[in-house]
Write an enzyme that holds these catalytic residues in place. Sequence first.
Site, short mmCIF file in Angstrom:
data_model
loop_
_atom_site.label_atom_id
_atom_site.label_comp_id
_atom_site.label_asym_id
_atom_site.label_seq_id
_atom_site.Cartn_x
_atom_site.Cartn_y
_atom_site.Cartn_z
N GLY A 42 0.82 -1.16 -0.03
CA GLY A 42 -0.20 -0.10 0.14
C GLY A 42 0.93 1.29 -0.04
N GLU A 97 3.77 4.17 6.10
CA GLU A 97 2.41 3.39 5.84
C GLU A 97 1.41 4.06 4.89
OE1 GLU A 97 1.14 0.97 5.49
OE2 GLU A 97 0.54 0.15 7.40
N ASP A 101 -5.22 2.32 10.75
CA ASP A 101 -6.59 2.00 11.13
C ASP A 101 -6.87 1.82 12.64
OD1 ASP A 101 -9.32 1.52 10.03
OD2 ASP A 101 -9.06 -0.79 10.26
N LYS A 129 -7.28 6.93 10.32
CA LYS A 129 -8.36 7.07 10.74
C LYS A 129 -8.65 6.97 12.34
CE LYS A 129 -10.04 3.88 7.31
NZ LYS A 129 -10.84 2.51 6.80
N VAL A 151 -11.01 3.53 2.05
CA VAL A 151 -10.55 4.32 0.96
C VAL A 151 -9.74 3.46 -0.05
CG1 VAL A 151 -10.75 6.41 1.87
CG2 VAL A 151 -8.78 4.99 2.27
P1 IMP Z 1 -4.31 -1.57 11.07
O1 IMP Z 1 -3.97 -0.08 11.59
O2 IMP Z 1 -3.49 -2.49 11.83
O3 IMP Z 1 -5.78 -1.70 11.60
O4 IMP Z 1 -4.27 -1.66 9.52
C1 IMP Z 1 -3.79 -0.88 8.87
C2 IMP Z 1 -3.77 -1.52 7.35
O5 IMP Z 1 -5.24 -1.95 7.17
C3 IMP Z 1 -3.21 -0.69 6.31
O6 IMP Z 1 -2.01 -0.58 6.01
C4 IMP Z 1 -4.40 -1.27 5.16
O7 IMP Z 1 -3.46 -2.28 4.48
C5 IMP Z 1 -5.44 -1.58 5.78
N1 IMP Z 1 -6.57 -0.66 5.58
C6 IMP Z 1 -6.89 0.12 6.61
N2 IMP Z 1 -7.91 0.93 6.27
C7 IMP Z 1 -8.10 0.79 4.78
C8 IMP Z 1 -9.08 1.35 3.78
O8 IMP Z 1 -9.94 2.23 3.98
N3 IMP Z 1 -8.80 0.87 2.69
C9 IMP Z 1 -7.92 -0.03 2.29
N4 IMP Z 1 -7.16 -0.53 3.31
C10 IMP Z 1 -7.33 -0.14 4.49
MG MG Z 2 -1.17 -1.98 4.52
#
Ligand code: IMP
Ligand code: MG
Length: 173
Positions: A42, A97, A101, A129, A151
């Site tokens: 990403g 990154e 999320d 987010k 997104v």
């Molecule tokens: P987390 O912070 O461990 O929950 O995960 C973050 C990862 O989830 C990011 O690097 C993305 O790969 C994926 N992710 C989180 N939100 C989105 C979104 O809105 N669209 C696409 N991938 C997302």
């Molecule tokens: Mg990712």
Amino acid sequence: MAENIKVLMSKEEIGDIVTNLGAKIAKDYSGKKLLVVGILKGASVFMSDLIRKIDIPLEIDFMDVSSYGSSTKSSGVVRILKDLEDDIAGKNILIVEDIVDTGLTLSYLTKLLNSRAPESIKICSLLSKPSRREIEIDIDYIGKDIEDFFVVGYGIDYAEKYRNLPYVGIYES
Ligand code: IMP
Ligand code: MG
């Protein structure tokens, strides 16, 4: 190209954000040994633009990680699919990154990299987010805080698609 996607950040807005982040990072790391670490896949698009706006000597590397558990719920335990090539002891690490999320992935990764005795670790994320956070995490450089939208674009995918959009959009199924 994509009818079900509503533009959230235009190419121009992203360009301004990346330029500002790059200038700030260059200032903060001036005279330091900087290793920029992109999280695949990403962050690849953001990272390639960002490093060209950081006008100081630097090195780059990539990590690829995958979250254990179901695809919709992050478990916080991360499997390393591709690790860094070199030792990071004594280096200043900037993790890049695409989007933070729950924060679980980066929380795990920073702990892992911290155990390798770097000089410092900071995080730069294009998007965040905050309302979704499950674990507190310090993001040193944030492009933009967004609401809880799903997104895509500018490197960010839905089922491996839409990474090549030049803007960030809200995916509406
Ligand atoms: P987390 O912070 O461990 O929950 O995960 C973050 C990862 O989830 C990011 O690097 C993305 O790969 C994926 N992710 C989180 N939100 C989105 C979104 O809105 N669209 C696409 N991938 C997302
Ligand atoms: Mg990712």
